[in-house]
Design a protein around this motif. Structure first.
Motif, PDB file in Angstrom:
ATOM      1  N   ARG A  12      -3.556 -41.659 -47.260  1.00  0.00           N
ATOM      2  CA  ARG A  12      -2.126 -41.364 -47.082  1.00  0.00           C
ATOM      3  C   ARG A  12      -1.494 -42.451 -46.200  1.00  0.00           C
ATOM      4  NH1 ARG A  12       0.582 -38.293 -49.685  1.00  0.00           N
ATOM      5  NH2 ARG A  12       2.109 -38.043 -48.050  1.00  0.00           N
ATOM      6  N   PHE A  13      -2.202 -42.847 -45.151  1.00  0.00           N
ATOM      7  CA  PHE A  13      -1.700 -43.899 -44.276  1.00  0.00           C
ATOM      8  C   PHE A  13      -1.503 -45.193 -45.065  1.00  0.00           C
ATOM      9  CE2 PHE A  13      -2.670 -47.685 -41.778  1.00  0.00           C
ATOM     10  CZ  PHE A  13      -1.621 -47.645 -40.859  1.00  0.00           C
ATOM     11  N   ARG A  14      -2.491 -45.571 -45.870  1.00  0.00           N
ATOM     12  CA  ARG A  14      -2.417 -46.826 -46.622  1.00  0.00           C
ATOM     13  C   ARG A  14      -1.224 -46.828 -47.579  1.00  0.00           C
ATOM     14  NH1 ARG A  14      -5.958 -50.390 -45.309  1.00  0.00           N
ATOM     15  NH2 ARG A  14      -8.081 -49.877 -44.722  1.00  0.00           N
ATOM     16  N   VAL A  15      -0.986 -45.717 -48.259  1.00  0.00           N
ATOM     17  CA  VAL A  15       0.131 -45.645 -49.201  1.00  0.00           C
ATOM     18  C   VAL A  15       1.460 -45.764 -48.464  1.00  0.00           C
ATOM     19  CG1 VAL A  15       1.332 -44.130 -50.828  1.00  0.00           C
ATOM     20  CG2 VAL A  15      -1.138 -44.364 -50.957  1.00  0.00           C
ATOM     21  N   VAL A  16       1.612 -45.043 -47.371  1.00  0.00           N
ATOM     22  CA  VAL A  16       2.843 -45.116 -46.589  1.00  0.00           C
ATOM     23  C   VAL A  16       3.013 -46.523 -46.008  1.00  0.00           C
ATOM     24  CG1 VAL A  16       4.011 -44.254 -44.510  1.00  0.00           C
ATOM     25  CG2 VAL A  16       2.921 -42.651 -46.093  1.00  0.00           C
ATOM     26  N   HIS A  17       1.923 -47.101 -45.530  1.00  0.00           N
ATOM     27  CA  HIS A  17       1.978 -48.459 -44.984  1.00  0.00           C
ATOM     28  C   HIS A  17       2.377 -49.460 -46.071  1.00  0.00           C
ATOM     29  CE1 HIS A  17      -0.081 -52.125 -43.054  1.00  0.00           C
ATOM     30  NE2 HIS A  17       1.018 -51.877 -42.368  1.00  0.00           N
ATOM     31  N   TYR A  64      -1.177 -42.438 -56.800  1.00  0.00           N
ATOM     32  CA  TYR A  64      -0.419 -43.040 -57.905  1.00  0.00           C
ATOM     33  C   TYR A  64       1.080 -42.940 -57.649  1.00  0.00           C
ATOM     34  CZ  TYR A  64      -4.855 -42.668 -60.486  1.00  0.00           C
ATOM     35  OH  TYR A  64      -6.161 -42.753 -60.884  1.00  0.00           O
ATOM     36  N   SER A  65       1.537 -41.768 -57.211  1.00  0.00           N
ATOM     37  CA  SER A  65       2.959 -41.567 -56.952  1.00  0.00           C
ATOM     38  C   SER A  65       3.436 -42.464 -55.802  1.00  0.00           C
ATOM     39  CB  SER A  65       3.229 -40.094 -56.629  1.00  0.00           C
ATOM     40  OG  SER A  65       4.605 -39.868 -56.475  1.00  0.00           O
ATOM     41  N   GLY A  66       2.651 -42.520 -54.737  1.00  0.00           N
ATOM     42  CA  GLY A  66       3.002 -43.381 -53.606  1.00  0.00           C
ATOM     43  C   GLY A  66       3.016 -44.852 -53.983  1.00  0.00           C
ATOM     44  N   ASN A  67       2.007 -45.266 -54.738  1.00  0.00           N
ATOM     45  CA  ASN A  67       1.962 -46.660 -55.168  1.00  0.00           C
ATOM     46  C   ASN A  67       3.107 -46.981 -56.127  1.00  0.00           C
ATOM     47  OD1 ASN A  67      -0.167 -47.396 -53.570  1.00  0.00           O
ATOM     48  ND2 ASN A  67      -1.698 -47.309 -55.183  1.00  0.00           N
ATOM     49  N   ALA A  68       3.520 -46.004 -56.923  1.00  0.00           N
ATOM     50  CA  ALA A  68       4.662 -46.216 -57.814  1.00  0.00           C
ATOM     51  C   ALA A  68       5.899 -46.584 -57.000  1.00  0.00           C
ATOM     52  CB  ALA A  68       4.926 -44.965 -58.646  1.00  0.00           C
ATOM     53  N   LYS A  69       6.071 -45.922 -55.875  1.00  0.00           N
ATOM     54  CA  LYS A  69       7.219 -46.219 -55.004  1.00  0.00           C
ATOM     55  C   LYS A  69       7.122 -47.646 -54.444  1.00  0.00           C
ATOM     56  CE  LYS A  69       7.974 -41.380 -53.745  1.00  0.00           C
ATOM     57  NZ  LYS A  69       7.174 -40.831 -54.814  1.00  0.00           N
ATOM     58  N   VAL A  70       5.901 -48.089 -54.178  1.00  0.00           N
ATOM     59  CA  VAL A  70       5.697 -49.461 -53.703  1.00  0.00           C
ATOM     60  C   VAL A  70       6.155 -50.442 -54.781  1.00  0.00           C
ATOM     61  CG1 VAL A  70       3.960 -51.190 -53.055  1.00  0.00           C
ATOM     62  CG2 VAL A  70       3.794 -48.848 -52.161  1.00  0.00           C
ATOM     63  N   TYR A  71       5.665 -50.239 -56.013  1.00  0.00           N
ATOM     64  CA  TYR A  71       6.026 -51.146 -57.110  1.00  0.00           C
ATOM     65  C   TYR A  71       7.523 -51.087 -57.418  1.00  0.00           C
ATOM     66  CZ  TYR A  71       1.080 -51.944 -57.872  1.00  0.00           C
ATOM     67  OH  TYR A  71      -0.233 -52.302 -57.708  1.00  0.00           O
ATOM     68  N   GLU A  72       8.089 -49.880 -57.337  1.00  0.00           N
ATOM     69  CA  GLU A  72       9.533 -49.748 -57.559  1.00  0.00           C
ATOM     70  C   GLU A  72      10.307 -50.545 -56.516  1.00  0.00           C
ATOM     71  OE1 GLU A  72      12.920 -46.218 -57.750  1.00  0.00           O
ATOM     72  OE2 GLU A  72      10.810 -45.657 -57.600  1.00  0.00           O
ATOM     73  N   ARG A  86       0.834 -41.934 -64.463  1.00  0.00           N
ATOM     74  CA  ARG A  86      -0.526 -41.565 -64.043  1.00  0.00           C
ATOM     75  C   ARG A  86      -0.493 -40.412 -63.042  1.00  0.00           C
ATOM     76  NH1 ARG A  86      -4.118 -46.717 -62.592  1.00  0.00           N
ATOM     77  NH2 ARG A  86      -5.775 -45.203 -62.879  1.00  0.00           N
ATOM     78  N   ALA A  87       0.487 -40.441 -62.144  1.00  0.00           N
ATOM     79  CA  ALA A  87       0.609 -39.359 -61.159  1.00  0.00           C
ATOM     80  C   ALA A  87       0.872 -38.028 -61.852  1.00  0.00           C
ATOM     81  CB  ALA A  87       1.734 -39.667 -60.168  1.00  0.00           C
ATOM     82  N   ALA A  88       1.761 -38.033 -62.832  1.00  0.00           N
ATOM     83  CA  ALA A  88       2.096 -36.800 -63.548  1.00  0.00           C
ATOM     84  C   ALA A  88       0.883 -36.243 -64.284  1.00  0.00           C
ATOM     85  CB  ALA A  88       3.247 -37.060 -64.524  1.00  0.00           C
ATOM     86  N   VAL A 100       5.455 -32.839 -60.778  1.00  0.00           N
ATOM     87  CA  VAL A 100       5.192 -33.534 -62.046  1.00  0.00           C
ATOM     88  C   VAL A 100       6.517 -33.944 -62.686  1.00  0.00           C
ATOM     89  CG1 VAL A 100       4.308 -33.263 -64.403  1.00  0.00           C
ATOM     90  CG2 VAL A 100       2.960 -32.441 -62.471  1.00  0.00           C
ATOM     91  N   ALA A 101       7.464 -33.011 -62.730  1.00  0.00           N
ATOM     92  CA  ALA A 101       8.763 -33.309 -63.331  1.00  0.00           C
ATOM     93  C   ALA A 101       9.444 -34.468 -62.619  1.00  0.00           C
ATOM     94  CB  ALA A 101       9.648 -32.067 -63.299  1.00  0.00           C
ATOM     95  N   LEU A 102       9.404 -34.465 -61.296  1.00  0.00           N
ATOM     96  CA  LEU A 102      10.065 -35.534 -60.538  1.00  0.00           C
ATOM     97  C   LEU A 102       9.360 -36.880 -60.717  1.00  0.00           C
ATOM     98  CD1 LEU A 102      11.037 -33.520 -57.347  1.00  0.00           C
ATOM     99  CD2 LEU A 102      12.562 -34.301 -59.189  1.00  0.00           C
ATOM    100  N   ASP A 103       8.027 -36.865 -60.834  1.00  0.00           N
ATOM    101  CA  ASP A 103       7.313 -38.116 -61.143  1.00  0.00           C
ATOM    102  C   ASP A 103       7.726 -38.636 -62.520  1.00  0.00           C
ATOM    103  OD1 ASP A 103       5.829 -38.578 -58.814  1.00  0.00           O
ATOM    104  OD2 ASP A 103       4.111 -37.402 -59.507  1.00  0.00           O
TER     105      ASP A 103
END
Length: 175
Positions: A12-17, A64-72, A86-88, A100-103
């Motif tokens: 969780r720390f790595r994704v937020v970071h 996956y969801s957190g990393n998606a935000k990074v790429y976005e 992938r997150a969904a 799931v819907a929001l992803d």
């Protein structure tokens, strides 16, 4: 602290970071940190997940969801859409419907940014399927935003956009 719990906290720390680095414009460092978060998923497969971590769903879905935000944030809409998808899929069927819907909504928005209107509409349809029975401010805002995003395509006569808009109107009227 059990190994699984410490791995999840680190993940969780790595994704937020990674997301913070992306927002700061540190592309290379953000991508490296996102990759480390993904690598942690394979480091401890099958470990028992502590109850507190399940608030966001399975660990892989959260990464996956957190990393998606990074790429976005970095402007890589193709990879962001893939990660949201992938997150969904990584969340168990019938649970976490709103998440799931929001992803899926976020993935559709990335597809639209790439000019893939038909693919975006198909993804939004799936999102609406998951919203069945879900009543939340976030889903309502997501559907309202989707209608706004589709307006220019409806005006051009894009059939999938018009059909999706009809379904969105029905959804909004029901909640």
């Amino acid at each position: 602290m059990p190994r699984a719990e410490s791995t999840l906290r680190l993940n969780r720390f790595r994704v937020v970071h990674a997301h913070t680095l992306a927002k700061a414009g540190k592309r290379t460092a953000a991508l490296a940190e996102a990759e480390r978060a993904s690598a942690l998923l394979t480091d401890a497969p099958g470990d028992e997940v502590p109850f507190w971590a399940l608030a966001w769903g399975p660990p892989d879905a959260s990464v996956y969801s957190g990393n998606a935000k990074v790429y976005e944030t970095l402007g890589d809409h193709r990879t962001a859409a893939e990660q949201y998808g992938r997150a969904a899929v990584a969340r168990p069927a019938g649970t976490y419907a709103r998440i799931v819907a929001l992803d899926l909504v976020a993935g559709a928005e990335m597809q639209l940014k790439r000019g893939q209107i038909e693919q975006a509409c198909a993804t939004w349809y799936r999102a609406l399927d998951h919203m069945n029975g879900v009543r939340s401010v976030r889903t309502r805002k997501a559907v309202t935003r989707m209608r706004g995003d589709l307006a220019r395509f409806r005006a051009r006569g894009v059939r999938s956009a018009a059909e999706l808009d009809e379904r969105a109107i029905d959804f909004l009227a029901a909640i």
